[in-house]
Design a protein around this motif. Structure first.
Motif: not given
Length: 303
Positions: A274-303
């Motif tokens: 997952a790639v995004w424009a670099g800065h020190d502060h990450l908007a909560t909506r961006i952080r929430a989606f990245i954490d969501f995708v990480v969790d999706c990958v972890r629980k998927s049987p297709s990895r």
């Protein structure tokens, strides 16, 4: 009074709309007023942010940096106000634009996306699927999800997945045309390719006896612009394809596809970030989606 936040918002609108007149209509300002405001920013900074022409506005490197930082600052202002107004807890909200490769989106995002939207009802999510190279600024995407190596840039990244690429074909194709025993045998086969990547006429292999890595020239009569398209042609028995394991996992388990040359592709690894424009502060909506995708990958049987 100094209203730099307002200037930043105007500059962002100009880039989003691609013109002073469209930004002006959105902000209830005249095009000349918008143009003068951008000029005032440039004069204060002592550098050009935009290259103006009759057809388009193009960001300079300094303009790209100003745009990224302006978005970050406005996100921080918005989040600070919501944090204070919400008693110390700022729920993710606002528009979130995601650009993901087609296969990754279909396997790891779309099946779980309703749960994300129910969890964060104040996020307006825009999902675009494409396998081509994405410019975050041009596509106006907050996050891009892509396979392969990362270019040296100011973008930030988080690794989501590391999986093996596999050479696969349908049983019907192999029965009709034979099973390649070495990569050199591929010269006699129809190899399905992608039309958006460099080196599309070569596939990488590692000799299982010597460990020597090399590229094998491949040819074929079909090129596709996304993984599911190439996979569908492979399932139809048109030819042989090189596709990430997460994408063909189910088809291999069902026997709809067969892996070939497995000993020669053990080092053919696909990494997804997952790639995004670099800065020190990450908007909560961006952080929430990245954490969501990480969790999706972890629980998927297709990895």
């Amino acid at each position: 009074m100094d209203n730099r936040a307002g200037e930043m918002e105007t500059f962002i609108k100009v880039i989003e709309h691609g013109s002073f007149s469209q930004a002006g209509r959105d902000l209830h300002m005249s095009p000349s007023a918008v143009s003068k405001l951008v000029t005032r920013i440039e004069d204060r900074l002592g550098t050009r942010l935009l290259v103006r022409s009759t057809r388009q506005l193009q960001l300079t490197p300094e303009g790209e940096m100003y745009l990224r930082r302006a978005r970050t600052i406005l996100d921080q202002i918005d989040e600070t106000e919501r944090l204070i107004g919400g008693g110390g807890q700022a729920a993710p909200r606002g528009k979130l634009s995601i650009n993901a490769s087609v296969a990754f989106a279909q396997v790891f995002i779309i099946p779980y996306l309703p749960g994300f939207l129910r969890q964060y009802p104040d996020i307006e999510l825009e999902l675009t699927q494409t396998d081509g190279i994405v410019d975050l600024l041009e596509e106006r995407a907050d996050i891009a999800i892509r396979s392969g190596g990362l270019p040296d840039s100011s973008l930030m990244a988080r690794k989501l997945l590391e999986t093996k690429r596999k050479i696969v074909a349908s049983p019907a194709y192999l029965e009709q045309f034979g099973v390649p025993q070495t990569p050199n045998d591929l010269v006699d086969h129809n190899c399905l390719r992608f039309n958006f990547i460099k080196g599309r006429n070569f596939w990488p292999f590692t000799d299982p006896q010597t460990g020597r890595q090399f590229d094998q020239t491949i040819t074929g009569d079909f090129l596709g612009n996304n993984g599911p398209l190439v996979k569908s042609m492979c399932l139809a028995g048109i030819g042989i394809a090189r596709i990430g394991n997460f994408h063909v996992h189910n088809a291999l388990e069902k026997g709809d596809l067969v892996e070939i040359l497995a000993d020669w592709t053990k080092d053919d690894i696909e990494t997804v970030h997952a790639v995004w424009a670099g800065h020190d502060h990450l908007a909560t909506r961006i952080r929430a989606f990245i954490d969501f995708v990480v969790d999706c990958v972890r629980k998927s049987p297709s990895r």
